[in-house]
Design a protein around this motif. Sequence first.
Motif, PDB file in Angstrom:
ATOM      1  N   THR A  63      14.287  10.029   2.108  1.00  0.00           N
ATOM      2  CA  THR A  63      14.121   9.002   1.078  1.00  0.00           C
ATOM      3  C   THR A  63      15.466   8.390   0.713  1.00  0.00           C
ATOM      4  OG1 THR A  63      12.231  10.255   0.273  1.00  0.00           O
ATOM      5  CG2 THR A  63      13.138   8.581  -1.206  1.00  0.00           C
ATOM      6  N   ASP A  88       5.481   8.052   2.522  1.00  0.00           N
ATOM      7  CA  ASP A  88       5.312   9.485   2.236  1.00  0.00           C
ATOM      8  C   ASP A  88       4.309   9.605   1.093  1.00  0.00           C
ATOM      9  OD1 ASP A  88       5.430  12.132   1.716  1.00  0.00           O
ATOM     10  OD2 ASP A  88       7.626  12.247   1.446  1.00  0.00           O
ATOM     11  N   ARG A 141       4.600  13.405  -0.942  1.00  0.00           N
ATOM     12  CA  ARG A 141       5.610  13.608  -2.000  1.00  0.00           C
ATOM     13  C   ARG A 141       6.383  12.314  -2.173  1.00  0.00           C
ATOM     14  NH1 ARG A 141       8.919  18.870  -0.439  1.00  0.00           N
ATOM     15  NH2 ARG A 141      10.135  18.333  -2.287  1.00  0.00           N
ATOM     16  N   SER A 182       8.603   9.361  -3.485  1.00  0.00           N
ATOM     17  CA  SER A 182       9.726   9.383  -4.434  1.00  0.00           C
ATOM     18  C   SER A 182      10.511   8.080  -4.477  1.00  0.00           C
ATOM     19  CB  SER A 182      10.642  10.565  -4.114  1.00  0.00           C
ATOM     20  OG  SER A 182      11.106  10.449  -2.800  1.00  0.00           O
ATOM     21  N   ASP A 228       9.891   4.951   4.737  1.00  0.00           N
ATOM     22  CA  ASP A 228      10.170   6.361   4.418  1.00  0.00           C
ATOM     23  C   ASP A 228       8.909   7.153   4.759  1.00  0.00           C
ATOM     24  OD1 ASP A 228      11.229   8.687   3.431  1.00  0.00           O
ATOM     25  OD2 ASP A 228      10.824   8.208   1.317  1.00  0.00           O
TER      26      ASP A 228
HETATM   27 MG   LIG Z   1      11.239  11.836   0.573  1.00  0.00          MG
END
Ligand SMILES: [Mg+2]
Length: 791
Positions: A593, A616, A619, A621, A694
């Motif tokens: 990330t 993603d 998770r 972020s 990402d």
């Molecule tokens: Mg990440």
Amino acid sequence: MDALVKSEGNSPTPRDLLLQRYYVQQDEETHLRDYWRIILKHRWIVLTVFAMIVTTATIYTFSLTPTYRATASLKIDYERPQILSFQEIGSPGHQNFGPEFMGTQQKLLQSRSLAKRVIETLKASGQPIALADPASADSAGALNNWPVWITNLFGSSSSTPKDAIEPALRSESETGPTEEQVMARKVDALLSTLTVEPVRTTNLVKISFTTPSSGLSSLLANTWTKAFIDHSLEMKYNATSQAGEWLSKQLQDVRDKLEQSEAALHEFVKQKQILTIGEKKDIVTTKLGDLSEALTKAQGERISKEALYRQSQKMRFDSIPAVLENSMIANLRAEYYKLDSEYRRQSETYKPGYPKMVRLRDGMDQIKRQIEVEIARIVDAINQEYEAALKKEQLLQSAVNAQKHLAIALNQELIGYDMLKRDVDTNRQIYSGILERQKQAGVSQGLAASNVQIVDTAEVPSVPFSPNKTRNILLGIVLGLTVAVGMAFFFDYLDNTVKHPEALERTLGIPNLALIPSLASALPRQGRGRLSRNGSNGHGNGTPVFALVAHSDLRSTLTEAFRTLRTSLLFSSAGSPPKTILFTSAQPSEGKTGLSINTAITLSQLGGSVLLIDADMRRPSCHAQLELPLKAGLSDYLTGNADLVSAIKGTAVPNLYCIPAGTIPVNPAELLASARMKDTIDLLSQRFDYIVVDSPPIFGVADALILSTVVKGVILVVHGGRTPREMVQRAFKNLIELNAPVLGAVLNNVDIRGNGYPHYYHYYYNHYQQASSGAAPEPAHNETQASNLEP
Ligand SMILES: [Mg+2]
Ligand SMILES: Nc1ncnc2c1ncn2[C@@H]1O[C@H](COP(=O)(O)OP(=O)(O)OP(=O)(O)O)[C@@H](O)[C@H]1O
């Protein structure tokens, strides 16, 4: 690797060729630097181990009781034992000069008998009291019995005899050791402190004693050398006295023999009257000679007489010279021939009966008879002469024979005499030889000359022999260094994580696009204090946030590193740079990330529009880092719950847009694998200059692998010093197997402080900081230099 570098084109680009050459050079150059880097990396282990070993060596050295070594040197000459001259030749026992001789002497110098002698000598002289160690001088009682003291002394200083003796002492404590056992222990104690070293290629031997007392060491060395000389002299004396004894026994035997032979000779001489034998022999010989001569003569005579005799016997008187030469016979014959011729002449006239004729005849007959008588007389004389000659010869012959017998008998006597005489002479010769040797042996027995000489007596050492502090500490240093470096390498060997770009490229064959330092190591010293523990979450308080560092701190080392990554990306493939780039990693929390956002930021700084997609969905972020709402996001659009425009959100970073992950779905993989996802990417890539995606890690979920097939470039993030090589390799293989357009790897979160990483990271950063301190205005987000990088 080459295949990756080449990417689309078949023929290698100039960049590929340059890179290839670079890798080859790196291969050749990096070995030594690798070693240095390993040492630097484990410097704390190296320093700790090194310090521990050196400290231990130093403490140990200083805790040791010092011992002193005193050395005396001896010269040992080879000497033949002189007993009998004829025994020295070919006697195998005495041909031992050379290494064997010195070896024997060395063993003799280390013999227990010598140790006993030294113990006795010192005990008798009482010297140890005078020369005792001052530290122990007050315990006079113990010193009187010095060998016990020396045993104790050694025992307390090191692991010498005491350790070996003590158990024995305990078991014997009930009965008490015998005198012999005590002596044996003392000898052991003494021998354990002795060193005998021959000096090579010389006849010198060094005798050293190492004890805790300098005085004792020199006393022992000097006493030892003297005792050895005495010992060797004694041995020599014993050898000569033994020889002397043997010689006198031999002498006695020979003397007896001589006496016997002399007596026999004497008896013989007396019996045979040998004293006149010389004259006798002369007489007998002369007489024998005379007789032989006379016999020869007589034989000659007899032979000539015998010839006449034989002629006379054969009546050949006319050939007998005595007859022929007889004048009377000649006259008678002349007269006979005269009468005979007269008779022949008258017979012509007269008849034989005529008286004149008869007279003539008678005269003739008378003359004839006279002749015959005369011949008979001569023959008779010849006979007699012959017989006389024969008789004489016979007599002489028997005389010669008798004389010969006499001579033979005499000769035999002489031979017997000679034999006896020779016997006597030989015995006398042996006797005088042995007598002479015995006298010599007697003299050498008395002589105290030794073949061993003291070259140097032992001096009282002023400096301890052991411990050799400098040497021990140096050894400690060497050992410490070796073990410490060894441990560093061992730990490095155990550590199978990827720590260095070279490891990625050379060992795993993955091109390294950039090295991203860890935030902590990239900050200047004063900046580090501001850093929160996890390196994140610094919004609003001035603390750099890793995910936004490329935006917040344009001059930082990290931002420079991201620019490098950007440049590598832009030049990673021949032709146009990839428009859609996916960041993934083998395992979670490797920095996907953070790298996605920072790369998107640096790309946006080029002036074009950049879209960051947070794929993603497990998770997410990106939204948190960019302070955006999670919804509506990618998942919402893909499920049809939101439109694309509402999903694309503007950020605080100019030119940077973001599609957050959206509502966390149950089936992210299916959503990502859908055709809608691929179409969306295609659509968005037409609208944006660059799209950065990402993603979750490769292992555990299929999301990243699915995404890798819909983008134009995949970047594998590797957490330096944490991700094991095998994992990186497997992740890379998985991508390759799917024909994913892998551009390379990025080694992230590397501590560049002192790990052998080039200084320039700090140098440039500091330089930059100083140059821009105070007045330097912050460059605009759309840097002018950025446009220069546009491919
Ligand atoms: Mg990440
Ligand atoms: N170079 C770096 N320096 C300092 N901190 C870093 C660096 N790279 C990553 N981090 C930190 O490591 C943590 C994990 O980073 P990040 O969330 O980017 O990883 P991730 O791979 O996306 O993780 P996940 O698998 O959970 O998505 C974050 O706190 C981030 O700030």
